[in-house]
Structures are given as C-alpha cells and as structure tokens.
Design a protein around this motif. Structure first.
Motif, short mmCIF file in Angstrom:
data_model
loop_
_atom_site.label_atom_id
_atom_site.label_comp_id
_atom_site.label_asym_id
_atom_site.label_seq_id
_atom_site.Cartn_x
_atom_site.Cartn_y
_atom_site.Cartn_z
N VAL A 92 5.93 -1.93 -13.62
CA VAL A 92 7.25 -2.02 -12.98
C VAL A 92 7.12 -2.52 -11.55
N LEU A 93 6.12 -2.00 -10.82
CA LEU A 93 5.91 -2.46 -9.43
C LEU A 93 5.56 -3.95 -9.39
N TRP A 98 0.83 -1.21 0.00
CA TRP A 98 0.00 0.00 0.00
C TRP A 98 0.86 1.26 0.00
N TYR A 99 1.95 1.25 0.79
CA TYR A 99 2.86 2.40 0.79
C TYR A 99 3.54 2.55 -0.56
N ALA A 100 3.93 1.42 -1.16
CA ALA A 100 4.57 1.50 -2.47
C ALA A 100 3.60 2.06 -3.51
N PHE A 101 2.33 1.65 -3.46
CA PHE A 101 1.35 2.15 -4.42
C PHE A 101 1.12 3.66 -4.23
N LEU A 108 12.09 -3.11 -0.58
CA LEU A 108 11.62 -2.59 -1.86
C LEU A 108 10.56 -1.51 -1.66
N CYS A 109 9.57 -1.79 -0.81
CA CYS A 109 8.48 -0.82 -0.60
C CYS A 109 8.99 0.43 0.11
N TRP A 110 9.94 0.25 1.05
CA TRP A 110 10.49 1.43 1.74
C TRP A 110 11.29 2.30 0.78
N THR A 111 12.02 1.68 -0.12
CA THR A 111 12.79 2.44 -1.10
C THR A 111 11.87 3.30 -1.96
N LEU A 112 10.72 2.75 -2.33
CA LEU A 112 9.79 3.50 -3.18
C LEU A 112 9.12 4.64 -2.41
#
Length: 632
Positions: free
Chosen positions: A33-34, A12-15, A93-97
C-alpha cells in the motif's frame, strides 16, 4: 542526491509509522500500500508486476527497512524525475501516516498547533536534521546559533525556529520552560527528535493564550522561507513600464526569480524578474514623491520599486543580492547552503575537540616528566646525605689516626706535620666536592622551580588563549627542528675543525717534502750547470776542429785548381777529364760548405764534419790520380 535524501527522510517516518510493534519490520501488505501511494504522489508509472514479483516469495513474515530499501531505490527513487512531482504531496502523505502513531497533542485545548501547522514544523525539522537515522538534531547545535559571515542569517535550529516564530507573532519566548527542556538528560545525551520538538511547542513555550491563527501564519511564513526557498516577500510599490504609474504589488523573492502578484494570496501573478549574474541592485534618490527607492537592473529592463521604509529597503536589497549570488554560484537554496556550512562547522568542532584531547594528553605527559624529575631530585638528595655521612665518618677516623700518630711518633714531628698538611689538602678537596654537590642541588631545585613556573604558565596560557595553541605547537616543532639543526651544525663544525687540523698537518708534511725536494733540485741544478760548462768546452773544441778542417779543404781546393791549370783547352780528349775534374771540385766545395754550415752546434755535427772532411781529403788524391792516369 539532495532530492533523494529529502525523500528518504519523509519515507523513513512513513515506514516507522507502519511498524506498529516497534520491531523494526513492517508487513508486506502494508508495504504494498505504501509503495502504491508513493507511485501516485511521485508521478511514476505503476509497475504492478515488479511490485508483486518483489513481494511474492513464500515467506509471509514482515520486512525490515534494509529489506525494503533495495526495492525502494530500484523501482521508485531511481525513476523519480525532479520537477515532475510536488514535494508537498509526498510530505503530506508521510505526515498523515506517521502523525497517527506518533503525534498525540493534548485534548484539554492547550495545544497551539493544528495538524497542518504540526506537519509544517515536521517538514522544517526534516529539512534541518542530518542524513542519519533516527533523525535528531545534535544537542550541541540546538543551543548555539552559528552565523554565516556573508549573509548575517543564522543557521536554523530548534531555538532559532522558536524565536523566529515568536518574533513573527510579536510575543516573548518562554525562556524558563525552554531552559528546563534543554537541561533534560535525554535531550543532552540523544538530541532532540521531532515529536519532542512538537510537544515543546504545544507546551506553551511560545507564550500562553495564543491563537491558532497567529501560530499558523508564523509557521506558514517560516515554511515558505525555509522549505519553499522564499528569501523575502512583502508589499512594494512598483513603477509601470507603459503607463509609468506606481502600483502596490506583493513581491515574492526566490533564488532565481522575483515574482510580483496583485495581493498576498498569490493567485494572480503580474510578472516575474529573472535574476542572474548580469543583474544588479542600486539605491535611487527620492523622486516623484516616493521615498526609499531602489531598482533592479537586468540586461533588457530596469525595474524601479519603493519600500515602506529604509529598513525594508535595506532588507530587500540585501536579499536580492543574496539571490543573485546564489544564482551565480549555481545554488538553488540558501538554507541548504547554510545547512552545509553548519555541518562543516560541526566537523571543525570535532577536530578542535580532538586537538584539545591531544593537548591534554601532552600536558599529562609533561606532568609525568615533572614527577620523574622530582624523583631524580629526591635520589640526588639522598645520595648527598649518604655522601655527607660517609664524609663525617671518614673525618672522625682520620682524626683518630692523627691523634695516635702524634702520641706514638713525637720524634717524627716533621713527618707528622707534612702528613697533616696533605690531609688538610685532601679535606679541602672533599669540601670543594661537597660544595659542588650542594651547588648542583641548588641548580636542580632552581630548575625544578622554573619548570613548575613554566608548566603553570603554559597551563594558564592553554586555558586562557586556546585559540593560539596551533601556533604554539608549530613554534615548538620549529624550535625542536632548529635545535636539531643546531646540533647538526655543531657536529659539522667539530668535523670541520678536525678536518682542518688534519689538513694542516698534511700541509706541514707536504711543505717538508717540498723543502727536501727543493734542496735535491738545487743540487741537481748545480750538477746540470757543471755538465753544461763541460759541454760548452767540448763545443768550443769541436768548433776549432771544424775551422781547421775548413782550412784544410780550402788548401786542397787551391792545390786542385793549380793542378788543373796546365791542361790546355785545345785537346779534345783532355776536355772531358777537365770538365769532370771541374765539376768534381765544385761538388766537393759545395759539400764542404754545406757540411761546415750545418754542423757547428753539436758534438755529432762536429764528428760528421771531421769524417766528411777526412773522406774528402782522402778522396781528392784518388780522383787526381784517376784523372791523370787517363790518356790525354
């Protein structure tokens, strides 16, 4: 379900980080890409055809989270197998985004968190937040730690995390800045999100002038404890099984295993102890120069260990017992259990809040009833004043009439005196009625005062003893039920009294009928006795007639025997008539005897005896005539 929920929080954070315009939608190219990156970190085979087919429509517009969720569930999350991927890689991965868009620490070298430490705290925040989007911590749970009665470990929330990190760094938490943060209107209304939490940590609430290494060490330890399910870790002395020597090892306790390494970097694992319901922990006495000893017993082996001090030994034994309990109950994480307990506690608070609202409404209803009773009391007072005024007017009118009667009718003094006496009696009745009304008003005022006192006491009891309101409500319900039952019992008692009265009257009527029937029965008994006396006399007369008939039969038998005697036995032709006459006489005697014995006690028997005797008497001369008429 828990794994899917944890993954959805990070995704959800990445989106949301890809939504650069904050419109709630993301372009399809970015979602491709995600999805490709999620395939890689979750170790799922790439389904390029399904990806292209899902995003191959003619509409090139962005996609909302609701539009992306069906693809995410069907082609990614449904194919995830627990244990085949590393959750830390997904979080990284999600934190990086999301950190590129949302996390912007200050550039004046006042930030105490590195990007890695911020990512660790981000993971901790996601673990503690509820499965509701956007992810926040409820303001009520941020300030008040809730404790589990079995583990003496508080449920982790924002303030607890800060205090835990401060304790690990041996610094004091800046309570002034923390209190200012809590009192912010947005925090009280909407809760705390992860970016506000990271900004709070970077603002120096943990202390001024702290090194990043100390903060990183404390953050890593908290991350391993909460996310990594490490219940406890540290150095202990362990006794070997072969050489029987003591070696210092770094122990790491998880809900299922107790592993030990050569050092705290955990690169070389020397062994592990599988914990299950068959394991136990025991305290050992001092021996071999070792203090604060304890052992872990399994089905096959016993592991002896020594802690640095008694406090550490108590912490280790408690933690191992907790791990054994979690393994026995089939639970994989202590903090997930504490999180579920926190959710149950919040639901319980919601229930209590609803009950308080209901109690407030009930008190308001009582206040309305009180006001209604006060209004009725005012109406009663007004009616009393009107009655008093009319009474005074009536008294004045009667006095005038009395004076006129005295002046006009002096010759009828006696009649006037009697009228005055009757008037005084009526006045006494009116005074008594007025006194009754005043007494009624005083009783109503006392009742009002008692109601006010009871209401005040009840309000005070509700405020001071809120914990007992459930019991009071039940007692009130029981009292109401008992009152209803008492009213029902009173009604039944009255019905029973009326029924008893009716039965008593019916019984009196029956007794009168029975007395009348008894008198009639006695009269009939007298009649029966008189009839019986007459019947006895008739029976005696019949018996006399029967004796006379028997005497006549005997006489004729003698006569017949006498007539049969002159005939000699020498004549052959005369022998047959003689035999016939003899048998005929015997038959007649037998018949007479039978008729005489069986017909004595009734009128019909007596009549048959008379008829048979008469018939026999009439038949004997005919038979004799026939016998003598035959030739000899």
């Amino acid at each position: 379900m828990e794994m899917r929920a944890d993954l959805l929080k990070s995704i959800w954070y990445a989106f949301t980080s890809l939504d650069m315009e904050d419109s709630g939608k993301v372009s399809k190219s970015q979602l491709k890409v995600l999805s490709h990156n999620l395939y890689s970190v979750l170790r799922i085979p790439h389904d390029q055809a399904a990806l292209e087919q899902h995003f191959s429509d003619d509409d090139d517009g962005p996609v909302s989270s609701q539009g992306y969720m069906p693809y995410l569930n069907k082609f990614i999350l449904d194919k995830v197998v627990e244990g085949t991927f590393d959750k830390e890689e997904v979080d990284e991965l999600c934190w990086t985004l999301c950190s590129k868009k949302f996390y912007h620490p200050s550039t004046n070298h006042t930030a105490v968190l590195t990007n890695k430490d911020a990512g660790r705290l981000w993971c901790l925040f996601n673990f503690l937040s509820e499965d509701k989007y956007p992810l926040v911590l409820v303001a009520e749970e941020v300030r008040k730690p809730i404790f589990n009665s079995n583990e003496i470990i508080s449920i982790y929330h924002v303030e607890y995390l800060l205090k835990k990190i401060s304790g690990l760094m041996t610094v004091e938490l800046n309570s002034v800045d923390l209190e200012e943060f809590w009192t912010q209107e947005g925090v009280q209304r909407e809760g705390v999100n992860v970016w506000s939490f990271l900004e709070l940590v970077n603002s120096g609430v943990l202390g001024r002038g702290l090194g990043t290494e100390r903060v990183s060490s404390a953050t890593e330890q908290m991350y391993r404890e909460i996310v990594g399910n490490v219940l406890k870790e540290g150095y202990l002395w362990k006794k070997g099984h072969l050489r029987r020597n003591w070696t210092e090892r770094w122990f790491c306790l998880k809900p299922s295993t107790l592993c030990y390494y050569t050092s705290e970097d955990r690169k070389e694992c020397k062994g592990s102890i599988e914990l299950d319901q068959n394991c136990c922990v025991e305290i050992l006495p001092e021996k071999e120069g070792k203090r604060c000893m304890f052992c872990v017993k399994t089905l096959n082996k016993t592991y002896e260990m020594s802690a640095p001090d008694s406090k550490q030994r108590q912490e280790w034994t408690t933690a191992i017992q907790t791990a054994i309990r979690l393994r026995t109950e089939g639970k994989s994480s202590l903090h997930k259990e504490l999180k579920a307990y926190r959710q149950e506690a919040r639901e319980e608070r919601e229930k209590r809040r609803a009950l308080r609202e209901q109690e407030t409404q009930r008190l308001q209803a009582l206040q309305g009833e009180k006001e209604q009773k006060q209004l009725e009391l005012e109406l009663l007072k007004e009616a009393q004043r009107q009655s008093q005024s009319s009474l005074e007017q009536e008294e004045q009118r009667r006095r005038k009439q009395h004076e006129e009667l005295q002046r006009a009718l002096q010759q009828q003094l006696q009649d006037a005196e009697e009228a005055r006496v009757s008037m005084q009696e009526e006045m006494a009745l009116k005074e008594a009625e007025a006194e009754h009304q005043r007494r009624r008003i005083r009783e109503l005022e006392e009742l009002q005062q008692r109601l006010e006192e009871a209401l005040q006491q009840e309000i005070k009891a509700r405020q001071d003893e809120e914990a007992y309101r459930y019991a009071q409500a039940r007692l009130l319900a029981e009292e109401e039920e008992k009152t209803k039952a008492l009213l029902l019992l009173q009604e039944e008692q009255e019905e029973l009294l009326q029924q008893t009265q009716r039965e008593k009257q019916e019984l009196c009527r029956k007794m009168e009928k029975k007395a009348h029937s008894l008198e009639e029965a006695q009269a009939q008994l007298e009649k029966v006795r008189a009839s019986r006396h007459r019947v006895d006399q008739d029976i005696a007369a019949a018996q006399r007639k029967q004796r006379q008939a028997s005497t006549s039969v005997k006489h004729w038998n003698v006569q017949m025997t006498r007539l049969m005697h002159p005939i000699g036995p020498g004549d052959r032709r005369a022998s047959a008539p003689v035999r016939r006459m003899t048998s005929l006489g015997e038959d007649m005697r037998q018949g007479d005897s039978q008729n005489g014995e069986g017909n004595i006690n009734s009128f019909s028997g007596t009549d048959r005896v008379e008829r048979k005797s008469g018939a026999n008497i009439d038949a004997k001369p005919r038979m004799l005539q026939k016998a003598y008429s035959e030739p000899v």
